[in-house]
Design an enzyme around this catalytic site. Structure first.
Site, PDB file in Angstrom:
ATOM      1  N   ARG A   8       0.765  -1.175   0.123  1.00 55.89           N
ATOM      2  CA  ARG A   8      -0.007   0.058  -0.127  1.00 55.89           C
ATOM      3  C   ARG A   8       0.953   1.228   0.028  1.00 55.89           C
ATOM      4  O   ARG A   8       1.803   1.212   0.660  1.00 55.89           O
ATOM      5  CB  ARG A   8      -0.980  -0.036   1.108  1.00 55.89           C
ATOM      6  CG  ARG A   8      -1.849   1.009   1.195  1.00 55.89           C
ATOM      7  CD  ARG A   8      -2.864   1.258   2.358  1.00 55.89           C
ATOM      8  NE  ARG A   8      -3.534   2.254   2.440  1.00 55.89           N
ATOM      9  CZ  ARG A   8      -4.066   2.867   3.319  1.00 55.89           C
ATOM     10  NH1 ARG A   8      -4.174   2.239   4.726  1.00 55.89           N
ATOM     11  NH2 ARG A   8      -4.897   4.085   3.403  1.00 55.89           N
ATOM     12  N   HIS A   9       0.575   2.217  -0.956  1.00 55.49           N
ATOM     13  CA  HIS A   9       1.136   3.440  -1.072  1.00 55.49           C
ATOM     14  C   HIS A   9       1.567   3.907   0.660  1.00 55.49           C
ATOM     15  O   HIS A   9       0.862   3.851   1.566  1.00 55.49           O
ATOM     16  CB  HIS A   9       0.499   4.454  -1.777  1.00 55.49           C
ATOM     17  CG  HIS A   9      -0.747   4.890  -1.189  1.00 55.49           C
ATOM     18  ND1 HIS A   9      -0.944   5.787  -0.158  1.00 55.49           N
ATOM     19  CD2 HIS A   9      -2.011   4.542  -1.392  1.00 55.49           C
ATOM     20  CE1 HIS A   9      -1.980   6.001   0.128  1.00 55.49           C
ATOM     21  NE2 HIS A   9      -2.874   5.132  -0.566  1.00 55.49           N
ATOM     22  N   GLY A  10       2.609   4.844   0.568  1.00 52.61           N
ATOM     23  CA  GLY A  10       3.038   5.553   1.714  1.00 52.61           C
ATOM     24  C   GLY A  10       1.919   6.667   2.165  1.00 52.61           C
ATOM     25  O   GLY A  10       0.966   6.901   1.251  1.00 52.61           O
ATOM     26  N   GLU A  11       2.030   7.174   3.484  1.00 58.15           N
ATOM     27  CA  GLU A  11       0.953   8.077   3.932  1.00 58.15           C
ATOM     28  C   GLU A  11       1.005   9.295   2.725  1.00 58.15           C
ATOM     29  O   GLU A  11       1.758   9.955   2.512  1.00 58.15           O
ATOM     30  CB  GLU A  11       1.531   8.811   5.029  1.00 58.15           C
ATOM     31  CG  GLU A  11       0.449   9.927   5.790  1.00 58.15           C
ATOM     32  CD  GLU A  11       0.992  10.536   7.050  1.00 58.15           C
ATOM     33  OE1 GLU A  11       0.431  10.316   8.122  1.00 58.15           O
ATOM     34  OE2 GLU A  11       1.872  11.184   6.995  1.00 58.15           O
ATOM     35  N   ASN A  15      -4.323  11.376   3.746  1.00 59.17           N
ATOM     36  CA  ASN A  15      -4.336  10.319   4.849  1.00 59.17           C
ATOM     37  C   ASN A  15      -3.968  11.048   5.982  1.00 59.17           C
ATOM     38  O   ASN A  15      -4.604  11.020   7.141  1.00 59.17           O
ATOM     39  CB  ASN A  15      -3.149   9.110   4.634  1.00 59.17           C
ATOM     40  CG  ASN A  15      -3.514   8.165   3.438  1.00 59.17           C
ATOM     41  OD1 ASN A  15      -2.584   7.714   2.818  1.00 59.17           O
ATOM     42  ND2 ASN A  15      -4.727   7.679   3.414  1.00 59.17           N
ATOM     43  N   THR A  21     -10.407   9.670   0.315  1.00 57.56           N
ATOM     44  CA  THR A  21      -9.422  10.125  -1.019  1.00 57.56           C
ATOM     45  C   THR A  21      -9.828   9.581  -2.180  1.00 57.56           C
ATOM     46  O   THR A  21      -9.982  10.445  -3.128  1.00 57.56           O
ATOM     47  CB  THR A  21      -7.803   9.638  -0.797  1.00 57.56           C
ATOM     48  OG1 THR A  21      -7.600  10.238   0.392  1.00 57.56           O
ATOM     49  CG2 THR A  21      -7.201  10.188  -1.816  1.00 57.56           C
ATOM     50  N   ARG A  60       0.344   8.650  -5.699  1.00 53.66           N
ATOM     51  CA  ARG A  60       0.550   8.334  -4.175  1.00 53.66           C
ATOM     52  C   ARG A  60       1.130   6.899  -4.543  1.00 53.66           C
ATOM     53  O   ARG A  60       2.105   6.575  -3.780  1.00 53.66           O
ATOM     54  CB  ARG A  60      -0.263   8.400  -3.328  1.00 53.66           C
ATOM     55  CG  ARG A  60      -1.570   7.793  -3.487  1.00 53.66           C
ATOM     56  CD  ARG A  60      -2.555   8.249  -2.404  1.00 53.66           C
ATOM     57  NE  ARG A  60      -3.895   7.715  -2.659  1.00 53.66           N
ATOM     58  CZ  ARG A  60      -5.086   8.041  -3.394  1.00 53.66           C
ATOM     59  NH1 ARG A  60      -4.943   8.794  -4.424  1.00 53.66           N
ATOM     60  NH2 ARG A  60      -6.113   7.250  -3.410  1.00 53.66           N
ATOM     61  N   GLU A  87      -7.648   3.288  -6.104  1.00 52.19           N
ATOM     62  CA  GLU A  87      -8.360   3.109  -4.966  1.00 52.19           C
ATOM     63  C   GLU A  87     -10.012   3.138  -5.288  1.00 52.19           C
ATOM     64  O   GLU A  87     -10.220   3.303  -6.410  1.00 52.19           O
ATOM     65  CB  GLU A  87      -8.138   4.226  -4.078  1.00 52.19           C
ATOM     66  CG  GLU A  87      -8.829   4.284  -2.737  1.00 52.19           C
ATOM     67  CD  GLU A  87      -8.503   2.968  -1.940  1.00 52.19           C
ATOM     68  OE1 GLU A  87      -8.932   1.867  -2.264  1.00 52.19           O
ATOM     69  OE2 GLU A  87      -8.112   3.299  -0.694  1.00 52.19           O
ATOM     70  N   ARG A 114     -16.901   2.936   4.217  1.00 48.95           N
ATOM     71  CA  ARG A 114     -15.823   2.737   4.146  1.00 48.95           C
ATOM     72  C   ARG A 114     -15.380   1.199   3.972  1.00 48.95           C
ATOM     73  O   ARG A 114     -14.599   0.812   3.151  1.00 48.95           O
ATOM     74  CB  ARG A 114     -14.843   2.986   5.459  1.00 48.95           C
ATOM     75  CG  ARG A 114     -14.753   4.521   5.776  1.00 48.95           C
ATOM     76  CD  ARG A 114     -13.649   4.729   7.005  1.00 48.95           C
ATOM     77  NE  ARG A 114     -12.574   4.304   6.537  1.00 48.95           N
ATOM     78  CZ  ARG A 114     -11.812   3.673   7.467  1.00 48.95           C
ATOM     79  NH1 ARG A 114     -12.121   3.515   8.855  1.00 48.95           N
ATOM     80  NH2 ARG A 114     -10.327   3.378   7.006  1.00 48.95           N
ATOM     81  N   ARG A 115     -16.025   0.234   4.668  1.00 50.35           N
ATOM     82  CA  ARG A 115     -15.654  -1.101   4.584  1.00 50.35           C
ATOM     83  C   ARG A 115     -16.784  -2.155   4.152  1.00 50.35           C
ATOM     84  O   ARG A 115     -16.224  -3.302   4.324  1.00 50.35           O
ATOM     85  CB  ARG A 115     -14.895  -1.390   6.086  1.00 50.35           C
ATOM     86  CG  ARG A 115     -13.752  -0.397   6.184  1.00 50.35           C
ATOM     87  CD  ARG A 115     -12.573  -1.000   5.202  1.00 50.35           C
ATOM     88  NE  ARG A 115     -11.481   0.090   5.370  1.00 50.35           N
ATOM     89  CZ  ARG A 115     -10.549  -0.143   6.204  1.00 50.35           C
ATOM     90  NH1 ARG A 115     -10.831  -1.078   7.396  1.00 50.35           N
ATOM     91  NH2 ARG A 115      -9.707   0.665   6.223  1.00 50.35           N
ATOM     92  N   HIS A 182      -3.557   0.299  -3.428  1.00 50.03           N
ATOM     93  CA  HIS A 182      -4.173   1.162  -2.391  1.00 50.03           C
ATOM     94  C   HIS A 182      -4.993   0.236  -1.622  1.00 50.03           C
ATOM     95  O   HIS A 182      -5.147  -1.031  -1.847  1.00 50.03           O
ATOM     96  CB  HIS A 182      -5.258   2.008  -3.236  1.00 50.03           C
ATOM     97  CG  HIS A 182      -4.623   3.022  -4.211  1.00 50.03           C
ATOM     98  ND1 HIS A 182      -4.419   4.261  -3.911  1.00 50.03           N
ATOM     99  CD2 HIS A 182      -4.188   2.743  -5.500  1.00 50.03           C
ATOM    100  CE1 HIS A 182      -3.649   4.780  -4.963  1.00 50.03           C
ATOM    101  NE2 HIS A 182      -3.690   4.061  -6.020  1.00 50.03           N
ATOM    102  N   ASN A 184      -8.207  -0.624  -0.482  1.00 46.58           N
ATOM    103  CA  ASN A 184      -9.056  -1.452  -1.133  1.00 46.58           C
ATOM    104  C   ASN A 184      -9.078  -2.106  -2.065  1.00 46.58           C
ATOM    105  O   ASN A 184      -9.344  -3.371  -2.487  1.00 46.58           O
ATOM    106  CB  ASN A 184     -10.360  -0.220  -1.328  1.00 46.58           C
ATOM    107  CG  ASN A 184     -10.923   0.030  -0.072  1.00 46.58           C
ATOM    108  OD1 ASN A 184     -11.407  -0.776   0.657  1.00 46.58           O
ATOM    109  ND2 ASN A 184     -10.772   1.229   0.132  1.00 46.58           N
TER     110      ASN A 184
END
Length: 248
Positions: A8-11, A15, A21, A60, A87, A114-115, A182, A184
């Site tokens: 997963r990409h860095g902050e 974030n 995002t 990102r 994402e 979100r989830r 990302h 997700n």
């Protein structure tokens, strides 16, 4: 043994600001760059030598990949980018602060947005400037395929054909593959690899900048998976991701 690393990409800037995002193209923070470089260092320590890498169309993820490859001295390997690794699209929520949204709508509703597996936020209108149809990077993608919002189920439906037709088949000839994307889009891949149920996938929280290694035998059967790094620190980072949508 063959290996695929999911990263997963860095902050990112959003974030840091705890904002939804999605497909908004925000940059890495200085911490995010450090996370990406550290991921490269971890991979170098474990002697990874990638044959090919994949990433999304969003900076990102692209910058995280570039930083990691630079630390590995593997900048030269082939890289393929695809919008299918983007994402999850958060529709009208994109740009909103997660904690403030939880304060307004309740933590349970925000967690659903979100989830949850199959509930999507409200979609962007056709004339909304955030609509991906106005972005030149998607000019070759049929308009009907460009999301205005997505549930996790939708995002997985978008991502998996690319995984199954482009990424995973390359493991037949490659020994090691790196995929930088990302939370997700990677969650969908992990769900597939580990056969995680629709109900349980909501509990998977992927931290930024931590390599997630999947090992396969020569018949491409999954035999092991693990995060690189200190287990206690990885657990702490995963808990921080899980707490992002809680009211302050």
């Amino acid at each position: 043994m063959k290996r695929i690393v999911l990263l997963r990409h860095g902050e990112s800037e959003w974030n840091l600001e705890n904002r939804f995002t999605g497909w908004t193209d925000v940059d890495l923070t200085p911490k995010g760059v450090s996370e990406a470089l550290h991921a490269g260092e971890l991979l170098k320590e474990k002697d990874f030598h990638f044959d090919i890498a994949y990433t999304s169309f969003l900076k990102r993820a692209v910058k995280t990949l570039n930083c990691a490859l630079d630390k590995l001295n593997q900048d030269w390997i082939p890289v393929q980018k695809s919008w299918r690794l983007n994402e999850k699209h958060y529709g009208v929520l994109q740009g909103l602060n997660k904690a403030e949204t939880a304060q307004q709508y309740g933590e349970e509703q925000v967690m659903i947005w979100r989830r949850s597996f199959d509930v999507a936020p409200q979609p962007l209108l056709d004339d909304d400037p955030r609509n991906p149809r106005f972005d030149s990077r998607y000019k070759d993608v049929p308009d009907m395929e460009l999301p205005r919002t997505e549930s996790l189920k939708d995002a997985i439906h978008r991502t998996m054909p690319y995984w199954e037709c482009m990424i995973f088949p390359n493991l037949k000839t490659a020994d090691e593959i790196l995929v930088v994307a990302h939370g997700n889009s990677l969650r969908g891949i992990v769900k597939h690899l580990k056969d995680i149920s629709d109900e349980d996938i909501v509990n998977l929280n992927l931290p930024t900048g931590v390599p997630y290694v999947f090992e396969f035998d020569e018949a491409l059967n999954l035999v092991n998976d693990y995060f690189l790094g200190n287990p206690d620190e990885v657990k702490k980072l995963m808990e921080e991701v899980a707490n992002q949508a809680k009211k302050k």
